[in-house]
Write a protein that holds these residues in place. Structure first.
Motif, PDB file in Angstrom:
ATOM      1  N   GLY A 207       0.359  -0.853  -0.023  1.00 40.84           N
ATOM      2  CA  GLY A 207      -0.501   0.242  -0.001  1.00 40.84           C
ATOM      3  C   GLY A 207       0.921   1.600   0.134  1.00 40.84           C
ATOM      4  N   ALA A 208       2.273   0.987  -0.754  1.00 41.13           N
ATOM      5  CA  ALA A 208       2.957   2.255  -0.576  1.00 41.13           C
ATOM      6  C   ALA A 208       2.315   3.554  -1.132  1.00 41.13           C
ATOM      7  CB  ALA A 208       4.044   1.494  -0.919  1.00 41.13           C
ATOM      8  N   PRO A 209       2.049   4.553  -1.072  1.00 40.55           N
ATOM      9  CA  PRO A 209       1.764   5.802  -1.710  1.00 40.55           C
ATOM     10  C   PRO A 209       1.702   6.072  -2.976  1.00 40.55           C
ATOM     11  CG  PRO A 209       2.652   6.476   0.556  1.00 40.55           C
ATOM     12  CD  PRO A 209       2.520   5.353   0.291  1.00 40.55           C
ATOM     13  N   ASP A 210       1.279   6.357  -3.560  1.00 36.69           N
ATOM     14  CA  ASP A 210       2.002   7.701  -5.083  1.00 36.69           C
ATOM     15  C   ASP A 210       2.569   8.266  -4.303  1.00 36.69           C
ATOM     16  OD1 ASP A 210       1.593   5.450  -7.197  1.00 36.69           O
ATOM     17  OD2 ASP A 210      -0.218   5.673  -6.912  1.00 36.69           O
ATOM     18  N   THR A 211       1.569   9.846  -4.201  1.00 37.21           N
ATOM     19  CA  THR A 211       1.969  10.787  -4.050  1.00 37.21           C
ATOM     20  C   THR A 211       1.812  10.928  -1.721  1.00 37.21           C
ATOM     21  OG1 THR A 211       0.524  11.803  -3.867  1.00 37.21           O
ATOM     22  CG2 THR A 211       1.605  11.768  -6.009  1.00 37.21           C
ATOM     23  N   TYR A 212       2.816  11.937  -1.288  1.00 32.32           N
ATOM     24  CA  TYR A 212       2.736  11.418  -0.167  1.00 32.32           C
ATOM     25  C   TYR A 212       3.013  13.482   0.814  1.00 32.32           C
ATOM     26  CZ  TYR A 212       3.173  12.010   4.626  1.00 32.32           C
ATOM     27  OH  TYR A 212       2.980  11.795   6.533  1.00 32.32           O
ATOM     28  N   VAL A 213       2.791  14.242   1.193  1.00 30.68           N
ATOM     29  CA  VAL A 213       2.578  15.555   1.455  1.00 30.68           C
ATOM     30  C   VAL A 213       3.316  15.710   3.296  1.00 30.68           C
ATOM     31  CG1 VAL A 213       1.373  17.893   2.428  1.00 30.68           C
ATOM     32  CG2 VAL A 213       0.497  16.717   0.089  1.00 30.68           C
TER      33      VAL A 213
ATOM     34  N   ASP B 198       9.052   8.725   9.383  1.00 32.61           N
ATOM     35  CA  ASP B 198       7.972   7.803   9.709  1.00 32.61           C
ATOM     36  C   ASP B 198       7.873   7.750   7.620  1.00 32.61           C
ATOM     37  OD1 ASP B 198       7.955   7.859  12.569  1.00 32.61           O
ATOM     38  OD2 ASP B 198       7.280  10.092  12.443  1.00 32.61           O
ATOM     39  N   ILE B 199       8.449   8.860   7.374  1.00 31.01           N
ATOM     40  CA  ILE B 199       8.111   8.753   6.094  1.00 31.01           C
ATOM     41  C   ILE B 199       8.406   7.531   5.512  1.00 31.01           C
ATOM     42  CG2 ILE B 199       8.423   9.673   3.696  1.00 31.01           C
ATOM     43  CD1 ILE B 199       8.579  12.930   5.420  1.00 31.01           C
ATOM     44  N   SER B 200       9.261   7.161   5.663  1.00 32.18           N
ATOM     45  CA  SER B 200      10.387   5.851   4.792  1.00 32.18           C
ATOM     46  C   SER B 200       9.487   4.838   5.298  1.00 32.18           C
ATOM     47  CB  SER B 200      11.856   5.748   5.301  1.00 32.18           C
ATOM     48  OG  SER B 200      12.683   6.962   5.224  1.00 32.18           O
TER      49      SER B 200
ATOM     50  N   PRO C  35      12.587   0.503   6.774  1.00 29.57           N
ATOM     51  CA  PRO C  35      13.204   2.301   6.859  1.00 29.57           C
ATOM     52  C   PRO C  35      14.057   2.863   7.122  1.00 29.57           C
ATOM     53  CG  PRO C  35      11.046   1.449   8.414  1.00 29.57           C
ATOM     54  CD  PRO C  35      11.682  -0.139   7.848  1.00 29.57           C
ATOM     55  N   TRP C  36      15.230   1.719   7.557  1.00 24.82           N
ATOM     56  CA  TRP C  36      16.412   1.960   7.552  1.00 24.82           C
ATOM     57  C   TRP C  36      17.242   2.116   6.362  1.00 24.82           C
ATOM     58  CZ3 TRP C  36      14.827  -2.274   9.074  1.00 24.82           C
ATOM     59  CH2 TRP C  36      15.124  -3.675   8.922  1.00 24.82           C
ATOM     60  N   ARG C  37      16.503   1.571   5.372  1.00 29.21           N
ATOM     61  CA  ARG C  37      17.139   1.430   3.636  1.00 29.21           C
ATOM     62  C   ARG C  37      16.526   3.099   3.182  1.00 29.21           C
ATOM     63  NH1 ARG C  37      17.390  -3.905   1.353  1.00 29.21           N
ATOM     64  NH2 ARG C  37      18.470  -2.981  -0.511  1.00 29.21           N
ATOM     65  N   TRP C  38      16.134   3.936   3.496  1.00 29.74           N
ATOM     66  CA  TRP C  38      15.950   5.681   2.647  1.00 29.74           C
ATOM     67  C   TRP C  38      16.666   6.181   2.534  1.00 29.74           C
ATOM     68  CZ3 TRP C  38      15.802   6.654   8.676  1.00 29.74           C
ATOM     69  CH2 TRP C  38      16.707   7.602   8.612  1.00 29.74           C
ATOM     70  N   PRO C  39      18.249   5.528   2.216  1.00 28.14           N
ATOM     71  CA  PRO C  39      19.296   5.589   1.538  1.00 28.14           C
ATOM     72  C   PRO C  39      18.997   5.898   0.324  1.00 28.14           C
ATOM     73  CG  PRO C  39      20.394   6.075   3.642  1.00 28.14           C
ATOM     74  CD  PRO C  39      18.960   5.604   3.554  1.00 28.14           C
ATOM     75  N   GLU C  40      19.169   4.438  -0.157  1.00 27.82           N
ATOM     76  CA  GLU C  40      18.664   3.803  -1.313  1.00 27.82           C
ATOM     77  C   GLU C  40      17.856   4.257  -2.104  1.00 27.82           C
ATOM     78  OE1 GLU C  40      19.295  -0.768  -0.525  1.00 27.82           O
ATOM     79  OE2 GLU C  40      20.116   0.396   1.239  1.00 27.82           O
ATOM     80  N   LEU C  41      16.224   4.992  -2.004  1.00 28.06           N
ATOM     81  CA  LEU C  41      15.377   5.047  -1.987  1.00 28.06           C
ATOM     82  C   LEU C  41      15.755   6.479  -2.689  1.00 28.06           C
ATOM     83  CD1 LEU C  41      12.063   3.813  -2.800  1.00 28.06           C
ATOM     84  CD2 LEU C  41      11.964   5.508  -0.735  1.00 28.06           C
TER      85      LEU C  41
END
Length: 385
Positions: free
Chosen positions: A63-69, A78-80, A87-93
């Motif tokens: 259910g990952a959103p296509d957009t997030y404000v 939280d956002i990751s 979530p700790w892999r946010w630098p890759e994203l």
């Protein structure tokens, strides 16, 4: 002609029956089998490497959103967690996004877009990146942001970490009799507050004049061995040396500069430390294998632990962990008895949450529970994610 053909047929039949032919045929069949086996192994290896490469990609959350404000109060974690199972892999994203070179420069009101490029997911910051997958060229125009840097969202909820760091200390060896301590308040008072005078014994021979007043909050012990890992101290005030003792049997005089609660006889004086708070905690997976550890509460008698709670752990510098180390919280399954056979079986452990270490000492550390998918308990196990 027919007779010659029959003779040729007979010769071929005799040749097939010849032992040398049968041996040659057997060798060919064996070689063909080996070749086929090697081809199958090569194909399996290629598929395995492809699957491994695929698994190395950050796994998108269901259910990952296509957009997030981005909203005020959000954190990078939280956002990751909205986009990733890890979530700790946010630098890759976000590493593929030229507009988010530093993830800390994300502000409330920004819109994030989830897009795919070259088979990899990426989160992009501006609406101009909507068609990022159709071109390898991303044009950026200079822009000035008028918001102060302090308005950028933090990586983790600092309000849960900073007060603990500011108000607590941890020491491996705590010997009250050998430590500087308050022996009396003004005119024999047992408790004192800001503006009062207290008397303390100990060696105060250096240039240091201001001291933090601390007292033991709890002893941290290993739940299996019973070994004392250290003592957590809580800060209750600050004093300044106003009159130094002139003899060994004379007490030193201090004035109370500040107090968060009453100062008591027996409270310990420690030199004020310039404790620099870490600007940004960067979560990371341990690079070494870890033996299972334990999560311990900070409050005596506490049984339940939840998200954003600060806890102690049995990991320390001796285990090659440091600030930012991520750990998975697991709940050990209770043995189950088969009602038919009466035999007892062990139920596999369940992943119950994630925590990050933010203060690491020799044989113990302190961490923040970042997520919990079920109620956590004292002495739940900690393992490498």
């Amino acid at each position: 002609m027919r007779k010659d053909k029959e003779i040729g047929t007979d010769r071929r039949a005799d040749m097939v029956k010849h032992p040398l032919f049968r041996e040659t045929k057997l060798v060919w069949q064996c070689n063909s089998a080996r070749l086929f086996q090697r081809l199958a192994m090569t194909l399996a290896m290629v598929l395995s490497l492809a699957a491994q490469a695929q698994s190395e990609l950050p796994r998108l959350a269901d259910g990952a959103p296509d957009t997030y404000v981005v909203e005020r109060g959000d954190t990078l974690w939280d956002i990751s967690a909205l986009f990733l199972n890890e979530p700790w892999r946010w630098p890759e994203l976000w590493s593929v996004n030229p507009d988010v070179r530093d993830p800390n420069l994300i502000y409330p009101g920004d819109t994030l877009y989830l897009r795919w490029k070259d088979g990899k997911p990426g989160v992009y910051l501006s609406s101009s990146d909507r068609n990022i997958g159709t071109s390898d060229v991303v044009r950026l125009s200079p822009k000035l942001r008028s918001e102060p840097l302090a308005a950028a969202i933090p990586a983790l909820p600092r309000e849960a970490i900073d007060p603990f760091i500011a108000r607590h200390r941890f020491i491996t060896q705590f010997d009250l009799e050998a430590m500087p301590r308050i022996i009396s308040g003004y005119r024999g008072r047992l408790i004192s507050g800001m503006g009062d005078r207290v008397y303390a014994v100990g060696a105060f021979t250096g240039e240091q004049r201001q001291f933090d007043v601390v007292r033991p909050a709890r002893e941290i012990s290993h739940p299996e061995t019973g070994e004392t890992l250290g003592t957590l101290l809580s800060s209750v005030g600050r004093v300044v040396l106003s009159k130094r003792a002139l003899a060994d049997d004379e007490a030193n005089q201090f004035d109370v500069l500040a107090s968060s609660e009453e100062l008591r006889v027996g409270d310990v004086l420690l030199p004020v430390e310039d404790r620099q708070l870490v600007a940004q905690f960067l979560p990371k997976v341990p690079t070494v294998d870890l033996d299972p550890g334990f999560m311990l509460p900070l409050d005596v008698g506490a049984k339940q632990i939840g998200a954003l709670d600060v806890v102690a752990t049995t990991y320390g510098e001796v285990d090659d962990v440091d600030v930012g180390t991520l750990l998975s919280i697991t709940k050990v399954g209770e043995p189950v008895t088969d009602s038919i056979s009466g035999k007892r079986y062990t139920v596999p452990s369940e992943n119950a949450g994630t925590m990050m270490l933010f203060a690491v000492y020799d044989r113990a550390s302190f961490g923040l529970v970042l997520s919990a998918n079920q109620p956590l308990s004292v002495e739940d196990r900690l393992v490498k994610p």
